[in-house]
Design a protein around this motif. Structure first.
Motif, PDB file in Angstrom:
ATOM      1  N   UNK A  54     -10.890  -1.155 -54.606  1.00 50.22           N
ATOM      2  CA  UNK A  54     -10.138  -0.427 -53.640  1.00 50.22           C
ATOM      3  C   UNK A  54      -8.923   0.528 -53.919  1.00 50.22           C
ATOM      4  N   UNK A  55      -8.997   1.658 -53.219  1.00 49.94           N
ATOM      5  CA  UNK A  55      -7.882   2.739 -53.687  1.00 49.94           C
ATOM      6  C   UNK A  55      -8.127   3.358 -55.035  1.00 49.94           C
ATOM      7  N   UNK A  56      -9.356   2.894 -55.839  1.00 43.39           N
ATOM      8  CA  UNK A  56      -9.402   3.455 -57.077  1.00 43.39           C
ATOM      9  C   UNK A  56      -9.739   5.031 -57.132  1.00 43.39           C
ATOM     10  N   UNK A  57      -9.079   5.721 -57.814  1.00 41.19           N
ATOM     11  CA  UNK A  57      -9.324   7.047 -58.168  1.00 41.19           C
ATOM     12  C   UNK A  57      -8.745   7.547 -59.574  1.00 41.19           C
ATOM     13  N   UNK A  58      -9.689   8.389 -59.997  1.00 43.10           N
ATOM     14  CA  UNK A  58      -9.230   9.062 -61.425  1.00 43.10           C
ATOM     15  C   UNK A  58      -9.807  10.377 -61.451  1.00 43.10           C
ATOM     16  N   UNK A  59      -9.025  11.232 -62.472  1.00 47.26           N
ATOM     17  CA  UNK A  59      -9.555  12.663 -62.496  1.00 47.26           C
ATOM     18  C   UNK A  59      -9.654  12.661 -64.119  1.00 47.26           C
ATOM     19  N   UNK A  60     -10.750  13.191 -64.684  1.00 48.82           N
ATOM     20  CA  UNK A  60     -10.930  13.462 -66.104  1.00 48.82           C
ATOM     21  C   UNK A  60     -12.183  14.114 -66.141  1.00 48.82           C
ATOM     22  N   UNK A  61     -12.698  13.924 -67.564  1.00 48.60           N
ATOM     23  CA  UNK A  61     -14.216  14.565 -67.670  1.00 48.60           C
ATOM     24  C   UNK A  61     -15.500  13.918 -67.626  1.00 48.60           C
ATOM     25  N   UNK A  62     -16.177  14.369 -67.152  1.00 47.69           N
ATOM     26  CA  UNK A  62     -17.477  13.658 -66.875  1.00 47.69           C
ATOM     27  C   UNK A  62     -18.425  14.373 -67.730  1.00 47.69           C
ATOM     28  N   UNK A  63     -19.536  13.492 -68.254  1.00 48.28           N
ATOM     29  CA  UNK A  63     -20.748  14.031 -69.109  1.00 48.28           C
ATOM     30  C   UNK A  63     -21.835  13.510 -68.370  1.00 48.28           C
ATOM     31  N   UNK A  64     -23.088  13.893 -68.920  1.00 45.76           N
ATOM     32  CA  UNK A  64     -24.385  13.261 -68.480  1.00 45.76           C
ATOM     33  C   UNK A  64     -25.222  12.686 -69.657  1.00 45.76           C
ATOM     34  N   UNK A  65     -26.182  11.723 -69.185  1.00 46.43           N
ATOM     35  CA  UNK A  65     -27.100  11.316 -70.080  1.00 46.43           C
ATOM     36  C   UNK A  65     -28.413  11.592 -69.605  1.00 46.43           C
ATOM     37  N   UNK A  66     -29.446  11.588 -70.505  1.00 44.74           N
ATOM     38  CA  UNK A  66     -30.973  12.021 -69.926  1.00 44.74           C
ATOM     39  C   UNK A  66     -32.039  11.164 -70.543  1.00 44.74           C
ATOM     40  N   UNK A  67     -32.975  12.059 -70.955  1.00 41.70           N
ATOM     41  CA  UNK A  67     -34.290  11.601 -71.349  1.00 41.70           C
ATOM     42  C   UNK A  67     -34.174  10.460 -72.439  1.00 41.70           C
ATOM     43  N   UNK A  68     -33.142  10.788 -73.378  1.00 34.84           N
ATOM     44  CA  UNK A  68     -33.306   9.536 -74.598  1.00 34.84           C
ATOM     45  C   UNK A  68     -33.156   8.142 -73.891  1.00 34.84           C
ATOM     46  N   UNK A  69     -32.613   7.972 -72.590  1.00 38.99           N
ATOM     47  CA  UNK A  69     -32.388   6.862 -71.888  1.00 38.99           C
ATOM     48  C   UNK A  69     -33.130   6.408 -70.884  1.00 38.99           C
ATOM     49  N   UNK A  70     -33.913   7.539 -70.585  1.00 41.28           N
ATOM     50  CA  UNK A  70     -34.981   7.508 -69.249  1.00 41.28           C
ATOM     51  C   UNK A  70     -35.946   6.173 -69.594  1.00 41.28           C
ATOM     52  N   UNK A  71     -36.191   5.179 -68.664  1.00 43.60           N
ATOM     53  CA  UNK A  71     -36.995   4.148 -68.486  1.00 43.60           C
ATOM     54  C   UNK A  71     -36.453   3.064 -69.355  1.00 43.60           C
ATOM     55  N   UNK A  72     -35.233   3.016 -69.928  1.00 45.09           N
ATOM     56  CA  UNK A  72     -34.512   1.880 -70.542  1.00 45.09           C
ATOM     57  C   UNK A  72     -33.592   1.351 -69.323  1.00 45.09           C
ATOM     58  N   UNK A  73     -33.387  -0.023 -69.839  1.00 45.50           N
ATOM     59  CA  UNK A  73     -32.666  -0.906 -68.755  1.00 45.50           C
ATOM     60  C   UNK A  73     -31.020  -0.342 -68.904  1.00 45.50           C
ATOM     61  N   UNK A  74     -30.375  -0.704 -67.951  1.00 44.43           N
ATOM     62  CA  UNK A  74     -29.016  -0.326 -67.700  1.00 44.43           C
ATOM     63  C   UNK A  74     -28.240  -1.619 -67.676  1.00 44.43           C
ATOM     64  N   UNK A  75     -27.035  -1.520 -67.972  1.00 41.49           N
ATOM     65  CA  UNK A  75     -25.862  -2.636 -67.910  1.00 41.49           C
ATOM     66  C   UNK A  75     -26.354  -3.636 -66.608  1.00 41.49           C
ATOM     67  N   UNK A  76     -26.837  -2.825 -65.461  1.00 45.54           N
ATOM     68  CA  UNK A  76     -26.951  -3.941 -64.377  1.00 45.54           C
ATOM     69  C   UNK A  76     -28.362  -4.624 -64.464  1.00 45.54           C
ATOM     70  N   UNK A  77     -29.181  -4.150 -65.285  1.00 44.34           N
ATOM     71  CA  UNK A  77     -30.652  -4.705 -65.304  1.00 44.34           C
ATOM     72  C   UNK A  77     -31.768  -3.759 -64.600  1.00 44.34           C
ATOM     73  N   UNK A  78     -31.329  -2.579 -63.969  1.00 47.07           N
ATOM     74  CA  UNK A  78     -31.922  -1.706 -63.251  1.00 47.07           C
ATOM     75  C   UNK A  78     -32.541  -0.830 -64.696  1.00 47.07           C
ATOM     76  N   UNK A  79     -33.561  -0.075 -64.249  1.00 45.26           N
ATOM     77  CA  UNK A  79     -34.138   0.595 -65.491  1.00 45.26           C
ATOM     78  C   UNK A  79     -33.310   2.100 -64.967  1.00 45.26           C
ATOM     79  N   UNK A  80     -32.927   2.737 -65.978  1.00 44.70           N
ATOM     80  CA  UNK A  80     -32.451   4.031 -65.724  1.00 44.70           C
ATOM     81  C   UNK A  80     -33.440   5.144 -65.358  1.00 44.70           C
ATOM     82  N   UNK A  81     -32.953   6.064 -64.446  1.00 39.85           N
ATOM     83  CA  UNK A  81     -33.767   7.011 -63.851  1.00 39.85           C
ATOM     84  C   UNK A  81     -33.031   8.198 -63.925  1.00 39.85           C
ATOM     85  N   UNK A  82     -33.265   9.147 -64.976  1.00 38.89           N
ATOM     86  CA  UNK A  82     -32.496  10.218 -65.238  1.00 38.89           C
ATOM     87  C   UNK A  82     -32.519  11.263 -63.804  1.00 38.89           C
TER      88      UNK A  82
END
Length: 252
Positions: A54-82
Motif C-alpha cells: 500500500x502506497x508503495x512508490x519508487x523512482x529509479x532505473x528499469x532494465x529488461x530480461x529476455x530470451x536467455x530466461x524465456x521458458x524457465x521458471x520464475x520465483x513465483x513458479x510461473x514459466x517466464x514469458x518474455x
C-alpha cells in the motif's frame, strides 16, 4: 557359535546399522517449500520482501530480461514469458500489480510482479522484453521509471487480461492553451513525479510545470488542458471522488 565368529558378526552388524543410518541422514527428503515472499539471499546479499505494498512508490532505473530466461521458471513458479507483461522486483510481494511509467516519454503499462530481481546495483525493476518494447526502453536497455503499486482489483478492472495501459501524455508542460487542473505543487521533483504517476491511473494527460519562486523551483502536477471550463470541472469532480483533495481549476 564360536566366540571369535560372534564378535566378528556383532562388529559387522553394528557397522551395517551405522552405514544405513548415515545413508538415511545423507539422503534428502522432499524439500520444505517456503513462502514465495520469505526473505532470501542472492550473491551473498539478503533481501526481505515487504508484506504490504500500500502506497508503495519508487523512482529509479528499469532494465529488461529476455530470451536467455524465456521458458524457465520464475520465483513465483510461473514459466517466464518474455512476450508477456510481467516484471521482476526484489521486495514487492509476488503477485503485486504495478504501474510502470517511463519518465522520459510518458508511456505507462500495468504489469504483474512474478519474479525476483534485478540484482544489479542501481536498478529497481526488471521488465519482460515486451514490456520494455512497449515502454520504449528496449533499445537502450535501461530507462528511468516510476513504479507505483496498484490495488489488485483496480488493476484487473482497468486492464483485464492484457495488462496494457495506453500511452499517456505525461510530458512536461505541453504548452497548450485552455483550462487545466492543478493537483499539487511541490519543491521536490520526486514528490511531484509520485503524484503524477498516481493521477495517471485516472487520466491520460498528466504533466508537470516548473516555475521559480525566489531561489526555489516549484513543480506543479496538472491534468489537461481541457477545451472548456465545464470539461475541467467534470474532471475536477472525478479527481475529488478518487480521493484527490485541494484540486483547483487554472487557466493556461
Amino acid at each position: 557359535m564360536p566366540l571369535i565368529f560372534r564378535s566378528t558378526f556383532r562388529i559387522w552388524l553394528c557397522g551395517l546399522v551405522v552405514c544405513c543410518f548415515l545413508a538415511g541422514c545423507a539422503t534428502p527428503g522432499p524439500p520444505r517449500r517456503k513462502s514465495q515472499n520469505d526473505p532470501y539471499e542472492v550473491f551473498g546479499k539478503r533481501y526481505a520482501p515487504i508484506t504490504d505494498s500500500t502506497n508503495f512508490m519508487e523512482i529509479g532505473i528499469a532494465s529488461w530480461y529476455g530470451k536467455d530466461f524465456h521458458g524457465k521458471n520464475t520465483s513465483s513458479g510461473e514459466v517466464y514469458d518474455m512476450n508477456g507483461m510481467t516484471a521482476a522486483h526484489k521486495t514487492l510481494p509476488l503477485g503485486t500489480y504495478v504501474m510502470v511509467v517511463n519518465l522520459e516519454n510518458g508511456r505507462s503499462a500495468i504489469l504483474r510482479v512474478n519474479d525476483r530481481g534485478p540484482f544489479v546495483d542501481g536498478r529497481i525493476i526488471d521488465l519482460t522484453h515486451a514490456a520494455a518494447e512497449y515502454l520504449g526502453i528496449a533499445q537502450n536497455g535501461t530507462g528511468r521509471v516510476a513504479v507505483v503499486a496498484l490495488d489488485r482489483m483496480y488493476a484487473e478492472t482497468q486492464q483485464g487480461d492484457s495488462h496494457y495501459r495506453p500511452a499517456t501524455a505525461m510530458t512536461d508542460d505541453p504548452g497548450r492553451s485552455g483550462f487545466s487542473l492543478q493537483v499539487g505543487s511541490f519543491a521536490s521533483r520526486q514528490n511531484a513525479e509520485r503524484l503524477r504517476a498516481e493521477v495517471a491511473q485516472q487520466f491520460d494527460t498528466v504533466y508537470i510545470t516548473t516555475s521559480e519562486d525566489g531561489a526555489q523551483t516549484l513543480y506543479r502536477v496538472r491534468v489537461g488542458p481541457f477545451d472548456s471550463k465545464e470539461a475541467g470541472e467534470d474532471a475536477l469532480e472525478k479527481l475529488n471522488r478518487a480521493g484527490f483533495e485541494n484540486v483547483k481549476l487554472v487557466s493556461e
